[in-house]
Design an enzyme around this catalytic site. Structure first.
Site, short mmCIF file in Angstrom:
data_model
loop_
_atom_site.label_atom_id
_atom_site.label_comp_id
_atom_site.label_asym_id
_atom_site.label_seq_id
_atom_site.Cartn_x
_atom_site.Cartn_y
_atom_site.Cartn_z
N GLY A 193 0.81 -1.21 0.00
CA GLY A 193 0.00 0.00 0.00
C GLY A 193 0.84 1.26 0.00
N GLY A 238 -0.60 4.96 -0.80
CA GLY A 238 -1.61 5.59 0.04
C GLY A 238 -1.00 6.56 1.04
CE1 TYR A 297 -10.62 -0.17 6.51
CE2 TYR A 297 -10.99 0.84 8.66
CZ TYR A 297 -10.15 0.54 7.61
OH TYR A 297 -8.83 0.94 7.65
CG ASN A 348 -9.93 9.86 13.13
OD1 ASN A 348 -10.62 9.19 12.40
ND2 ASN A 348 -10.26 10.11 14.39
NE ARG A 386 -14.71 10.71 14.58
CZ ARG A 386 -15.81 10.56 15.30
NH1 ARG A 386 -15.82 10.94 16.58
NH2 ARG A 386 -16.90 10.04 14.77
#
Length: 316
Positions: free
Chosen positions: A11, A14, A137, A166, A210
């Site tokens: 990955g 990303g 997910y 996050n 968050r």
């Protein structure tokens, strides 16, 4: 993790994978292998097996995943659970079959129950119901955690799992249908400023809180843990502080220099009320985040402006 060891970053294009690549090179690691999704489909077992048989990586950072925000999770639940389980299963099994020395699996704090006590401790896993909007997910990520733990128990492997909060930063996804909240806000406020729009709509009430970790900090943390940590217990990676979506929107608005209004669309879902991770374990292991939210937002927006066409290609 000596400098001559071959490292595979799954990955690598990303947000997370590209940050890991940058940080590895910054630290002097050069024997790094990776493939684009066109070159290697990680949901295809045969392709993954052939790649591992040829390359024989010794360390694996499993950062590949199908990811997205509330919109994408609501629209494509089957894709999220299927693709992530396939990616994890193929890479973990191929790592075992090809005698990988150590694997680091990147999960997500969405694995924790929706109404778990705050801050989120590692032991809260599987103690309550998940947030409905990202349950497929989350279940896939929980399966990945349990796979690593089970392979360690049955085969004596050294596979570790980390749970980042996050994330945001360089090379983020700014497609409004698939992005997370922070890159979505950056794009919305930027476009509103350029087009002189009188207001920007933000989903939800603005009340959920968050926590945000700069991707380069995450990369530094996972390399540190790959070198220093072994064990079956998961490790949270975060900053230990959070902010409301309303406060975040105001902060992004200020950094971008937008002068219009913010309107909260309360008919849209909020998601989990709060997601702050307990980073006591991480701090005890010797690592803390270094980048402030203001500094990280500035760097992210600078990258977005310099790569605007690239960042929004998917949305066009």
């Amino acid at each position: 993790m000596n400098f001559d060891k071959k490292i595979y970053v799954a990955g690598h294009k990303g947000l997370v994978g590209s940050a890991i690549i940058r940080k590895l090179k910054e630290k002097g690691y050069k024997n790094i292998v990776y493939r684009t999704s066109k070159e290697l489909d990680l949901t295809n077992k045969q392709q993954v097996d052939e790649f591992f048989e040829v390359e024989k990586p010794e360390y694996v950072f499993l950062a590949a995943a199908k990811v997205g925000g509330i919109v994408a999770n609501n629209a494509y639940p089957a894709d999220f659970i299927r693709d992530n389980i396939l990616i994890q299963t193929n890479v973990i099994e191929a790592s075992y079959q090809n005698h990988v020395e150590k694997l680091l699996f990147l999960g997500s704090t969405c694995i924790y129950p929706k109404l778990a006590p705050q801050p989120l401790k590692e032991e809260y896993l599987l103690t309550g119901e998940l947030e409905a909007t990202n349950e497929p997910y989350a279940i896939a990520k929980i399966a990945g955690i349990k796979m690593c733990k089970s392979y360690n128990r049955q085969y004596g492997t050294n596979y570790i799992s980390v749970m980042p909060t996050n994330l945001y930063g360089v090379n983020d996804n700014y497609d409004l249908e698939k992005s997370h909240v922070l890159p979505a806000l950056i794009r919305k406020f930027h476009e509103a400023k350029i087009l002189d729009k009188p207001r920007v709509e933000v989903w939800g009430t603005g009340l959920p809180r968050r926590e945000f970790l700069f991707s380069d900090d995450l990369a530094d943390a996972v390399i540190y843990l790959m070198k220093t940590y072994s064990g079956n217990e998961i490790v949270n990676i975060g900053v230990g502080m959070d902010i409301s979506i309303k406060e975040l929107a105001e902060k992004v608005k200020s950094i971008i220099g937008y002068e219009g209004d913010i309107v909260f669309n309360t008919s849209k879902p909020d998601g989990t009320p709060r997601k702050l991770v307990d980073v006591t374990k991480l701090k005890n292991l010797g690592w803390e985040a270094k980048t402030s939210l203001d500094e990280g937002l500035y760097k992210s927006y600078l990258w977005f402006k310099n790569n605007f066409d690239k960042a929004t290609t998917v949305a066009k």
